[in-house]
Design a protein around this motif. Structure first.
Motif, short mmCIF file in Angstrom:
data_model
loop_
_atom_site.label_atom_id
_atom_site.label_comp_id
_atom_site.label_asym_id
_atom_site.label_seq_id
_atom_site.Cartn_x
_atom_site.Cartn_y
_atom_site.Cartn_z
N GLU A 1 42.65 25.09 11.87
CA GLU A 1 42.57 26.51 11.53
C GLU A 1 42.94 26.81 10.08
O GLU A 1 42.55 27.83 9.54
CB GLU A 1 43.49 27.33 12.45
N THR A 2 43.67 25.93 9.43
CA THR A 2 44.18 26.22 8.08
C THR A 2 44.39 24.93 7.30
O THR A 2 44.49 23.83 7.89
CB THR A 2 45.50 27.01 8.15
N THR B 1 50.27 28.78 13.49
CA THR B 1 49.39 28.19 14.48
C THR B 1 49.75 26.72 14.65
O THR B 1 50.29 26.10 13.73
CB THR B 1 47.91 28.32 14.07
N ASP C 1 47.21 24.65 15.61
CA ASP C 1 45.89 24.02 15.46
C ASP C 1 45.68 23.64 14.00
O ASP C 1 45.58 24.52 13.12
CB ASP C 1 44.80 24.97 15.94
#
Length: 866
Positions: free
Chosen positions: A273-274, A268, A270
């Motif tokens: 997100e993690t 990803t 973004d």
């Protein structure tokens, strides 16, 4: 970009492919010669194939191969590329067109594990276990007589056992060369398997992430350093086993989409997100040559992204610290950097295992310092790591095969000329070469006939008949490669023992040259001494008996035993030279290759070395019978020499050891030492100066005369004529020593005089018109070495050159080169090619010492000359 058809017998012409890319193509292409400056690791021999060599692109090739999509390998490629066709894997071709924007018409993807014929050469691609799309290239290049030259170019690769299970790899066992990825070609690099390193990263992420998030309620950020392409295995395993997506930047995501990971849900862009983020390679710290962490940059990232702790991973073999921890950790405050020995290059043991499997004739390193030259220091050092794993006899056989090919080509030319009845098909130059070849062959035949005539006279003629024309031709070809003293029976035994392989036969001969020569010399020594002795025995009295023995009185020598080829064990290959092997057998059979380490033994060992290189048929003065008798006879010594021998006993022994002399020269040594009042150096000057004149001949005549007199004395039949010869020779030597100018007795330190006191003519150790003796330079160098003052040293060198200018001006230029550690000017490209290793081996052989002792002395003295 062309799609590749599934036809297994695909045939390509790179020139035709390249011409098809041109809007107005010429009728044909004219290629320039391959430049010598092209690194050997970039070029496949006997072809115009270039591997990862785009920055060397020129008009000598249009066939370019790219092993994988890493910038250090595709350097030279740009969207404007138009210099040739790029052959690569399917994945790499997509990266070239979509990431580098290379025009697809210049890219030709090749299938994996399927042979393709390119420009008459078979090419196979196999996986390299490196980054996505990385491949190894296997080349079969047409050679002589319908054979093939086989080459393996690994590109960058990480060896794994599955490579050996591929059938195509078995076809390249024993290949001509392997172009090897030597990134970690050093015993200190023994990092673990990739799977173990990946498991370590996964465990750290699970452990640290769980502890901090659950217990302390702190947010932790995991940073993984990677290249634009590569290390994807780690990222995918983190997603699978830790349940975390991986955040990458837009450039990395573009590459991942080309690789097919765009819609996989693993990656990803973004950041929210993690907590596993990918960063550039040097963000966490510099990795070369030693890792230096960058905690400042880590803190900036932590604050910028709102985390309480940062744990970084640097997966590379360069950070592996084998002497400490397998997985090292650098920490400071809230920061940790884990150095993970994860590499996509083979480690040291894996490289050796791969080379052991291939058993190539040669290893060509592709990574390292100064690899542009195959004989460079670093290339040689890396090749030593594979000693015993390559086919070490292949290069020797290839060298001998060159002679075999040359002989075959000459034979073919001769046959063609004979078939046409004239030399119309040959140019004038060819006719001259042909005439020279025939003259050389005729001369060789006459020499062989002359050298063997004495043996035939005594019944030792080769009696083995040649069974067919093929065998006769093989005998002639082998005879052209061997010394003239080799008998036909020995050649036939060599052919038989080698399975009728000419190259193996010649190789076996040179491995056992000393033994074979002793067989001939043992018989010819007996014949020579018997034939030339003062006894009234003619050649006709020696008869060949029915049992094939030479009869001489009551002595019988069985020829069948004398000339039988010794048993050759092919499974045991000794690295000892023939001279050292002989010493080992005779001195101490229980210790193989063990040589006494006493430096004093040099005198005794030198004859063995010189006799190996001076294989002349024995003459009368060297006969075994005469020598054995002369040793048993008492020696009548001159009273003056006897006094000198008693006075200078130690000096005489030292003198004889230096010149490698025997007892027969003891009297002459005493005479020289008497003249020089015991000065060994001056006596040596006299001795070697006399050798340049007629002393060498005089000593030979003297030794023969003395041994003859002593031999006859033992038989109580001494000749007064021989006594007269001895006395005349002794008187000649004495008179020569007295009458010779004493220039060589000059004080060797005179060159250290101040320039105003040094006379370049009177203080020199030779006269005008004579060649300058090397001792003039050696003495000066010795004094300069011991002198610390630059002005004084310059004065000595100046005096040395003044004498050269005054007495031997032609020797000035060579002396200048020697002073600058050269033998010629740079533009002449003349080198001795003698390095420290070769000198050490020579000292070890000549002095009977061992390498460890030489190394200790070198460490203590700091100079091989000392």
């Amino acid at each position: 970009m062309d799609s590749h058809p599934s036809d297994k017998n695909l045939t390509l012409d790179s020139t035709h492919l390249f011409l098809s890319t041109q809007s107005s193509p010429p009728d044909s292409l004219i290629f320039a010669p391959i430049p010598r400056t092209l690194p050997p690791s970039k070029h496949i021999p006997s072809t115009r194939f270039l591997i990862d060599a785009f920055r060397y692109a020129a008009d000598f090739s249009v066939s370019y191969f790219l092993s994988h999509f890493h910038s250090d390998h595709y350097t030279g490629l740009s969207p404007s590329w138009s210099k040739g066709i790029i052959f690569c894997s399917e994945i790499t071709s997509r990266l070239l067109s979509q990431i580098l924007n290379i025009n697809p018409k210049f890219i030709y993807p090749l299938p994996i594990k399927i042979p393709v014929l390119i420009d008459g050469c078979e090419v196979v691609l196999v996986g390299a276990n490196h980054c996505p799309g990385a491949v190894q290239f296997l080349f079969k290049v047409p050679g002589r007589n319908g054979g093939f030259e086989r080459y393996v170019h690994t590109g960058d690769f990480r060896f794994c056992k599955t490579m050996l299970l591929q059938p195509v790899m078995n076809e390249f066992a024993g290949c001509d060369a392997v172009f090897l990825d030597t990134t970690y070609c050093n015993p200190k690099f023994l990092f673990p398997l990739q799977e173990e390193s990946v498991e370590y990263v996964v465990n750290v992420v699970n452990r640290v992430g769980g502890e901090l998030n659950e217990g302390l309620q702190k947010r932790v950020l995991f940073l993984v350093a990677t290249y634009v392409i590569g290390k994807e295995k780690i990222l995918i395993e983190i997603f699978k086993k830790c349940g975390r997506k991986v955040c990458v930047d837009s450039r990395k995501m573009e590459v991942l989409r080309v690789l097919g990971y765009g819609d996989s849900g693993v990656f990803t862009e973004d950041e929210s997100e993690t907590d596993v983020h990918v960063v550039g390679w040097n963000v966490l710290g510099e990795t070369w040559p030693y890792f230096r962490p960058n905690f400042v940059r880590m803190k900036e990232i932590m604050v910028e992204r709102g985390y309480d702790k940062v744990v970084g991973f640097v997966p590379t073999g360069w950070t592996y610290e084998v002497k400490r921890n397998k997985f090292a950790v650098r920490s400071k405050d809230a920061f940790e950097i884990h150095l993970v020995p994860y590499s996509e290059h083979s480690n040291y043991d894996e490289l050796r295992e791969y080379v052991k499997f291939l058993k190539p004739k040669q290893v060509i390193p592709t990574v390292g310092m100064d690899i542009e030259k195959l004989d460079s220091k670093h290339a040689n050092k890396m090749r030593k790591y594979f000693a015993g794993l390559v086919d070490e006899m292949a290069s020797k056989k290839e060298f001998l095969m060159g002679f075999h090919r040359g002989t075959s080509e000459i034979d073919e030319n001769v046959e063609e000329g004979a078939g046409s009845g004239s030399n119309e098909g040959l140019s004038k130059e060819g006719e001259v070469k042909l005439k020279k070849t025939k003259a050389t062959e005729d001369n060789s035949s006459s020499i062989l006939l002359d050298s063997s005539s004495r043996l035939e006279e005594f019944g030792s003629k080769d009696v083995t008949a040649l069974d067919d024309e093929e065998t006769e031709k093989m005998v002639q070809e082998i005879r052209n490669c061997l010394p003239t003293w080799v008998t036909q029976n020995q050649i036939l035994d060599l052919i038989s023992s080698s399975g009728r392989n000419i190259v193996d036969a010649v190789s076996n001969f040179y491995e056992h040259e000393t033994q074979l020569y002793e067989q001939v010399s043992a018989c010819t020594t007996f014949i020579s001494t018997s034939q030339t002795s003062s006894l009234d025995v003619s050649a006709s009295t020696a008869k060949l008996n029915s049992d094939k023995t030479i009869s001489q009185g009551s002595v019988k020598i069985p020829l069948s035993q004398e000339y039988k080829l010794p048993t050759i064990k092919h499974s045991i290959k000794s690295t000892l030279s023939p001279s050292k092997r002989k010493k080992t057998i005779t001195n101490n059979p229980k210790k193989k290759g063990k040589v006494p380490s006493k430096m004093e033994s040099s005198g005794a060992k030198q004859p063995t070395i010189t006799s190996f290189f001076n294989k002349l048929l024995p003459n009368m003065s060297q006969g075994d019978v005469v020598e054995s008798k002369s040793e048993e006879c008492p020696k009548d010594e001159n009273p003056l020499q006897s006094n000198a021998i008693k006075t200078y006993g130690e000096e005489i022994d030292q003198f004889l050891k230096i010149i490698n002399g025997n007892e027969s020269l003891k009297g002459y040594a005493a005479t020289l030492l008497e003249k020089t009042k015991g000065n060994v150096s001056m006596a040596l000057d006299l001795y070697y100066d006399n050798q340049e004149g007629d002393h060498g001949k005089t000593v030979n005549r003297l030794e023969f005369s003395k041994s003859s007199v002593q031999f006859d004395n033992c038989n109580k039949d001494c000749s007064s004529a021989l006594e007269k010869i001895v006395s005349e020779e002794l008187q000649h030597i004495t008179d020569m020593s007295v009458q010779r100018p004493s220039k060589e007795l000059m004080d060797p330190t005179l060159v250290s005089l101040p320039p105003e006191k040094y006379d370049p003519i009177e203080h020199a150790c030779w006269s005008s018109g004579q060649p300058a003796p090397y001792i003039h330079l050696a003495r000066t160098f010795d004094l300069v070495e011991a002198e610390r003052g630059k002005i004084k040293a310059m004065s000595m060198l100046g005096n040395m050159f003044r004498s050269l200018l005054a007495l031997s001006p032609d020797d000035v230029l060579p002396a200048v080169y020697l002073c600058t550690n050269k033998i010629a000017s740079n533009h002449e490209n003349i080198e001795l090619n003698i390095g420290g290793s070769l000198v050490t081996s020579a000292i070890e052989e000549a002095c009977g010492t061992n390498r460890s002792k030489i190394r200790d002395m070198y460490n203590r003295l700091g100079d091989l000359g000392r």
